[in-house]
Design an enzyme around this catalytic site. Structure first.
Site, PDB file in Angstrom:
ATOM      1  N   ASN A 110       0.738  -1.267   0.053  1.00 19.79           N
ATOM      2  CA  ASN A 110      -0.125   0.043  -0.044  1.00 19.79           C
ATOM      3  C   ASN A 110       1.004   1.135  -0.177  1.00 19.79           C
ATOM      4  OD1 ASN A 110      -1.872  -1.774   0.040  1.00 19.79           O
ATOM      5  ND2 ASN A 110      -2.592  -1.430   2.133  1.00 19.79           N
ATOM      6  N   HIS A 156     -19.135  35.988 -30.019  1.00 18.93           N
ATOM      7  CA  HIS A 156     -20.226  35.320 -30.742  1.00 18.93           C
ATOM      8  C   HIS A 156     -20.036  34.441 -31.810  1.00 18.93           C
ATOM      9  CE1 HIS A 156     -22.508  37.399 -27.260  1.00 18.93           C
ATOM     10  NE2 HIS A 156     -21.937  38.313 -27.782  1.00 18.93           N
ATOM     11  N   SER A 277      -8.840  12.457 -47.960  1.00 18.45           N
ATOM     12  CA  SER A 277     -10.190  11.473 -48.035  1.00 18.45           C
ATOM     13  C   SER A 277     -10.184  10.375 -49.074  1.00 18.45           C
ATOM     14  CB  SER A 277     -11.324  12.523 -48.359  1.00 18.45           C
ATOM     15  OG  SER A 277     -12.369  11.645 -48.714  1.00 18.45           O
ATOM     16  N   LYS A 283      -9.922  16.700 -50.975  1.00 22.57           N
ATOM     17  CA  LYS A 283      -9.777  17.153 -49.556  1.00 22.57           C
ATOM     18  C   LYS A 283      -8.574  17.099 -49.006  1.00 22.57           C
ATOM     19  CE  LYS A 283     -13.390  17.041 -46.921  1.00 22.57           C
ATOM     20  NZ  LYS A 283     -14.122  16.391 -45.919  1.00 22.57           N
ATOM     21  N   ASN A 285      -7.892  17.366 -44.952  1.00 19.78           N
ATOM     22  CA  ASN A 285      -8.538  17.253 -43.626  1.00 19.78           C
ATOM     23  C   ASN A 285      -7.632  17.516 -42.569  1.00 19.78           C
ATOM     24  OD1 ASN A 285     -10.894  16.740 -44.937  1.00 19.78           O
ATOM     25  ND2 ASN A 285     -10.498  14.470 -44.447  1.00 19.78           N
ATOM     26  N   GLU A 290      -8.422  18.037 -34.967  1.00 16.99           N
ATOM     27  CA  GLU A 290      -9.619  17.476 -34.644  1.00 16.99           C
ATOM     28  C   GLU A 290      -9.460  16.271 -33.554  1.00 16.99           C
ATOM     29  OE1 GLU A 290     -12.326  17.015 -38.620  1.00 16.99           O
ATOM     30  OE2 GLU A 290     -10.506  16.389 -39.030  1.00 16.99           O
ATOM     31  N   GLN A 322      -7.060   0.559  -7.206  1.00 17.21           N
ATOM     32  CA  GLN A 322      -6.059   0.010  -8.053  1.00 17.21           C
ATOM     33  C   GLN A 322      -6.665   0.769  -9.589  1.00 17.21           C
ATOM     34  OE1 GLN A 322      -4.563  -4.152  -8.211  1.00 17.21           O
ATOM     35  NE2 GLN A 322      -5.632  -4.409 -10.091  1.00 17.21           N
ATOM     36  N   LYS A 325      -4.937   3.792 -11.757  1.00 18.13           N
ATOM     37  CA  LYS A 325      -3.458   3.873 -12.590  1.00 18.13           C
ATOM     38  C   LYS A 325      -4.086   4.127 -14.152  1.00 18.13           C
ATOM     39  CE  LYS A 325      -1.387   1.244  -9.372  1.00 18.13           C
ATOM     40  NZ  LYS A 325      -2.391   1.295  -8.677  1.00 18.13           N
TER      41      LYS A 325
HETATM   42  N1  ARG Z   1      -1.708  -3.305  -7.354  1.00 19.17           N
HETATM   43  C1  ARG Z   1      -2.343  -2.860  -6.281  1.00 19.17           C
HETATM   44  C2  ARG Z   1      -2.746  -1.395  -6.238  1.00 19.17           C
HETATM   45  O1  ARG Z   1      -2.432  -0.641  -7.441  1.00 19.17           O
HETATM   46  C3  ARG Z   1      -0.973  -2.597  -5.177  1.00 19.17           C
HETATM   47  C4  ARG Z   1      -1.526  -2.371  -3.848  1.00 19.17           C
HETATM   48  C5  ARG Z   1      -2.216  -3.780  -3.317  1.00 19.17           C
HETATM   49  N2  ARG Z   1      -2.390  -3.548  -1.882  1.00 19.17           N
HETATM   50  C6  ARG Z   1      -3.435  -4.563  -1.270  1.00 19.17           C
HETATM   51  N3  ARG Z   1      -3.405  -4.509  -0.087  1.00 19.17           N
HETATM   52  N4  ARG Z   1      -3.768  -5.602  -2.052  1.00 19.17           N
HETATM   53  O2  ARG Z   1      -3.639  -0.817  -5.898  1.00 19.17           O
END
Ligand code: ARG
Length: 460
Positions: A110, A156, A277, A283, A285, A290, A322, A325
């Site tokens: 953690n 506007h 295109s 064209k 583009n 975009e 988790q 990420k």
């Molecule tokens: N892969 C986990 C995450 O990204 C790491 C931490 C996991 N901790 C646990 N107590 N299971 O959150």
């Protein structure tokens, strides 16, 4: 395959559970940060005598070998080992044997994962700041070349008052400057070290968090272990700043799309930034701006996603976290890609100064200047506004622009008009007359450009 935490279990994990709970296919991006954090941790453990110095040394050598292999692309990560932390710990076991088990003393995944994310985001934030600066440089370069280029300014999306194209471009310089400032400021908070918080409550071992912080170049430690492992506001902040930055990128992209349309023809994007295109051969583009505009959606989505993940979570760590990420990686990659394209796209665009000039010469965007003219001759602004409204109506009815209205005609609306009105109505005069600080007058734009150089050269 036996799990590192398998002691308490009598059955193998269900395959689907392995796949569902595993994060290795995305958190492998944290591999080098994970090793960096472990190196500092184990050095501290050795120095504090929590593990024997020989064991610490063996772990350090093992981790460095793994690091080298990762850089060379010689490792394979396994879903069975769930995440980057356990994959690397398993590799360390394979490398140096049971002594590897001492690395995790006084630490939990953690505080480990939180530390990895701080290290990762610190590196990426610094890189993104540099990329923003590249866009600013491209803007300044185009602005320098266009300090005499007149264009209609809009409100506007209706022509409002003529401005310098340099002025319009520089507006984005300052938006990006504030984005950069926000990123720089966020580094203060990214620079808090979570490691040493343990699973949630600290550790029984006499660790030295100051030392770990020093080794990893963090400014301070989280003073509360629960906060250290539960908080993801440094990521939320990054995602928010990224969202604001993408808003700016998206608005500029939208303008580039408009300006390069047949209707405007104010700029032409370089061929190398456009696509054709498959059916309409004529064209060209503007796919890149975009897509920049379109990718803004996912960056906002990543922010809303993480806010939602966190909103109801009790302290401390929950597996929900988790989910912090992928959105973060996606925003990092989207920003890197977007900024890297934007800089050369701005730099290589061609500005169609004649088209812009034609646009300012054929509209009523000099109307405010007649009002200001009458004000300098003594008429209150509200009355002047009324008079000009009538003149504009008259001109439209007679298919004239304001420079084509004769002096007699002007005088029929107000006796205050004189021959000098025609000079006042020239687009260049209209622009230069706006010489208030921050205005579009050339003198002010040159001052603004100087400020922009100073910012880029970190003189200010
Ligand atoms: N892969 C986990 C995450 O990204 C790491 C931490 C996991 N901790 C646990 N107590 N299971 O959150």
């Amino acid at each position: 395959m036996k799990k590192l935490w398998g002691g308490r279990f009598t059955k193998e994990t269900n395959k689907l559970v392995d796949e569902f709970t595993s994060s290795i296919h995305f958190d492998q991006r944290l591999a080098l940060e994970d090793i960096e954090g472990s190196l500092a941790h184990v050095q501290m453990l050795g120095e504090c005598g929590i593990i024997p110095a020989e064991d610490a040394d063996a772990i350090i050598i093992g981790l460095e070998k793994i690091e080298k292999k990762i850089i060379e692309g010689k490792v394979e990560f396994a879903v069975e080992h769930e995440d980057i932390h356990m994959n690397i710990e398993k590799m360390l076991h394979d490398e140096i044997g049971p002594g590897a088990g001492k690395l995790h003393t006084g630490r939990s995944r953690n505080d480990q994962v939180a530390t990895d994310m701080h290290l990762y985001l610190r590196r990426k934030t610094t890189e993104i700041i540099k990329l923003v600066e590249e866009v600013q440089k491209a803007i300044v370069r185009q602005a320098e070349e266009n300090v005499d280029t007149l264009m209609p300014g809009y409100t506007h999306l209706q022509r409002a008052q003529p401005i310098l194209f340099a002025h319009h471009l520089l507006a984005y310089f300052w938006m990006l400057e504030r984005d950069k400032e926000r990123l720089e400021d966020s580094l203060k908070r990214i620079n808090w070290l979570p490691l040493g918080a343990g699973a949630l409550a600290g550790t029984t071992f006499p660790i030295n968090r100051e030392r770990t912080a020093e080794l990893l170049h963090f400014d301070q430690m989280y003073p509360n272990s629960l906060d250290a492992v539960s908080d993801r506001d440094f990521i939320l902040e990054f995602l928010s700043i990224g969202s604001i930055l993408m808003t700016h990128i998206s608005r500029l992209s939208e303008e580039m799309i408009l300006w390069s349309s047949q209707e405007f023809q104010f700029i032409e994007l370089d061929d190398s930034f456009c696509t054709g295109s498959s059916i309409m051969p004529q064209k060209k583009n503007p796919d890149v701006p975009e897509l920049l505009r379109g990718k803004t959606g996912r960056v906002y989505g990543n922010l809303i996603g993480l806010l939602t993940v966190l909103k109801g979570l009790p302290l401390a760590y929950n597996k929900d976290m988790q989910e912090d990420k992928e959105g973060m990686f996606d925003t990092v990659e989207t920003l890197e890609g977007s900024l890297s394209l934007l800089a050369p796209m701005i730099d290589s665009m061609t500005v169609n100064q004649d088209k812009m000039y034609a646009a300012v010469s054929q509209d009523f965007s000099n109307a405010t200047d007649i009002a200001d003219y009458l004000v300098t001759k003594g008429l209150p602004f509200r009355q002047a506004h009324e008079v000009i409204g009538k003149i504009v109506l008259f001109a439209i009815e007679h298919q004239k622009f304001l420079l084509d209205v004769t002096l007699e005609e002007y005088k029929s609306f107000s006796p205050l008009f004189g021959d000098d009105i025609y000079a006042v109505l020239q687009p260049k005069h209209v622009v230069d007359a706006r010489n208030s600080y921050g205005g579009t007058g050339k003198q002010q734009v040159l001052i603004q450009l100087q400020l922009a150089y100073d910012k880029l050269n970190h003189k200010e």
